[in-house]
Scaffold this active site. Sequence first.
Site, mmCIF file in Angstrom:
data_model
loop_
_atom_site.group_PDB
_atom_site.id
_atom_site.type_symbol
_atom_site.label_atom_id
_atom_site.label_comp_id
_atom_site.label_asym_id
_atom_site.label_seq_id
_atom_site.Cartn_x
_atom_site.Cartn_y
_atom_site.Cartn_z
ATOM 1 N N GLU A 1 91.403 39.378 -12.640
ATOM 2 C CA GLU A 1 90.414 40.350 -12.203
ATOM 3 C C GLU A 1 90.215 41.418 -13.276
ATOM 4 O O GLU A 1 91.158 42.016 -13.760
ATOM 5 C CB GLU A 1 90.913 40.936 -10.869
ATOM 6 N N ASP B 1 95.609 42.247 -8.866
ATOM 7 C CA ASP B 1 96.534 43.345 -8.615
ATOM 8 C C ASP B 1 97.213 43.170 -7.259
ATOM 9 O O ASP B 1 96.632 42.592 -6.348
ATOM 10 C CB ASP B 1 95.777 44.680 -8.619
ATOM 11 N N ASP C 1 97.485 44.950 -4.775
ATOM 12 C CA ASP C 1 97.062 45.978 -3.821
ATOM 13 C C ASP C 1 95.940 45.429 -2.939
ATOM 14 O O ASP C 1 95.590 44.255 -3.017
ATOM 15 C CB ASP C 1 96.613 47.245 -4.564
ATOM 16 N N ASP D 1 92.730 45.934 -2.933
ATOM 17 C CA ASP D 1 91.564 45.410 -3.655
ATOM 18 C C ASP D 1 91.848 44.029 -4.226
ATOM 19 O O ASP D 1 91.010 43.133 -4.185
ATOM 20 C CB ASP D 1 91.173 46.339 -4.809
#
Length: 649
Positions: A439, A512, A514, A516
């Site tokens: 990403e 990541d 997290d 997102d």
Amino acid sequence: MGSIENLIKRAEADAGLDASVYDETQIQVLEGLEAVRKRPGMYIGSTSAKGLHHLVYEIVDNAVDEALAGYCTEITVTIKSDETITVMDNGRGIPVGIHPEKGVPAVELVFTTLHAGGKFGGGGYKVSGGLHGVGASVVNALSEYLTVQVHQDGKIHEQKYSRGDILNNLSIIGETEIRGTFVHFKPDTEIFEETIYSFDTLKQRLQEIAFLTKGLKIKLIDERDDNSIEFHYVGGIKEFVGYINQNKTPIFEKIFYMEETKNNILVEVALQYNDGFIELTHAYVNNINTTDGGTHLAGFRTALTKTINDYGRKFNLIKENEKNLTGDDVREGLSCIISIKIEEPQFEGQTKAKLGNSEVKPVVESLVGEYLTYFLEENPAVGKSVIEKAVMAARARDAAKKAREMVRRKSALDNGRMPGKLADCLEKDPAKSELYLVEGDSAGGSAKGARTPKTQAILPLRGKILNVEKSRLDKILGNDSIRSMITAFGTGINEDFDIEKLRYHKIIIMTDADVDGAHIRILILTFMYRYMAPLIDSGKIYIAQPPLFRVEKNKKEYYVYSSDELTTLLDNIGREGIKPIQRYKGLGEMDAEELWRTTMDPENRILLKVTMDDAIMADQIFNMLMGDKVEPRRNFINEYAKTVENLDI
Ligand code: 1YM
């Protein structure tokens, strides 16, 4: 599992009384239960978790047959705290009378003689003749112990076995006021690699059976943690369709439902359209999910296309100068369950998941045609919205075709050139190559610095990844990230998809750790699930697990992958003297060397393989995640971001 008549026949065959039944399918009858213990995989598919759960389904199938025969209304399955299973029904009870030739009770034969699969008899449809329909004796052979109790005419009859051997004669052990069959077994730990039952796995299959057997109440109790659930669908597959569409927006409220028997084939169909673009049809034969379709599905499809076109022409909803709607057009946004019951199903194909009986197609075709025509004429508003949707689909398909041709032409012009952002690997053998989908450009940069260029390729995905659940193909193919994935994979999509052309045998999604990151991961997976499902099916998709924290103490570094793990680590190494605890917010915060060491080095990295055990579950999840309803999505993503331990979509 057969009826008493069949049992007699088999017993005769066993005793050499009737040579006429020594056909191929009866050969197994001659084998004892030792054969089952020697080659368990042949009888239950595998000795992994799948086979372990299969034992339960074999016993449950006999109880479901009793329900189909009209004598049983309730089945209870219990996972006991010692990982043993009990199954109980309130049917007639397996017959306890003495078998004339064998001289032993019928129930004993049921548990000690091996039956050829797929045999029917005594009238009625039996689900127990299915894929591995080998019956109670196989479960018995593969159980450390098994007890059967028959509650009949006020008495409890009981017999016990161990690894298929009889421990005692069937005897009356007490009185009872109920009626039914009760089975308790412990899977043999010498046979099974996995001996822990999964509540969710059993739950899923039992729910499916409950949907497919209207009116039957099925309870699942987990005594390990006092969990339980009950399924009872009076509307059967009609409620199944409602369930599939629960997170979608139906274009009409009323669910079409029909049930009729013709030529001894019982046909049940339920369907409803939603405003999405995906078709979700599940076809069952004797409660077995025929994932590769077959003659029943073919009959249904022909009827659907013809009926809708005829209706559209008749009421002038398709203009004279317009072309007929295609099968694809009329299936857009369709959620449908087809369930048929036949006496002698022929399952074909490598996975035996395709129905071969040629007599089924004309029956399904004529019944569905008849009932659907009637339904549309009775519900003109529904008819109109179905046609409008299909006409829109036809137009969009035209546009998509043009877009696809453009993509094809463009890639022909590109001469197979790879996307500019792709840092390809040197290796040309797909089996030795892996592709990281990363990403963002900055993380892409770190990954390019970190990789082993020989075998590891990096494709940074920039900008928004389209939510494919809400877009049609023409728009999807206009999206940069999606186009570069398609080109890099080399496989094409949908009907063009060809796994032989896959350029990397591992595709690793690295985002990541997290919320997102979880969201992006789901968007990528949704795209793959909808347009390249075989990639997931064949186990080519993985998720990288970057660490969440770095802890430094006494010049030593520790990487941990969750908050729980952090607590455990600190408990172990002690909290004093800890230099920094660094929390990684994104991959971009790691330098190349760190990223290599923690996340990309094949020797040390942790990869989660993405699996797709249950297509309906997966579809539900994707729908919830990608559909219009915001609340369930937010909850799931938050939950899921916390525990990315095992992704079973
Ligand atoms: C918990 C598992 O096996 N129930 C069950 C099995 C049978 C019957 C009823 C039954 C069938 C018939 C007649 C028939 C079976 N019987 C046989 C056989 N529950 C569970 N409940 N009476 C009772 O099919 O004609 C096999 S299964 F062969 F002995 F009749």
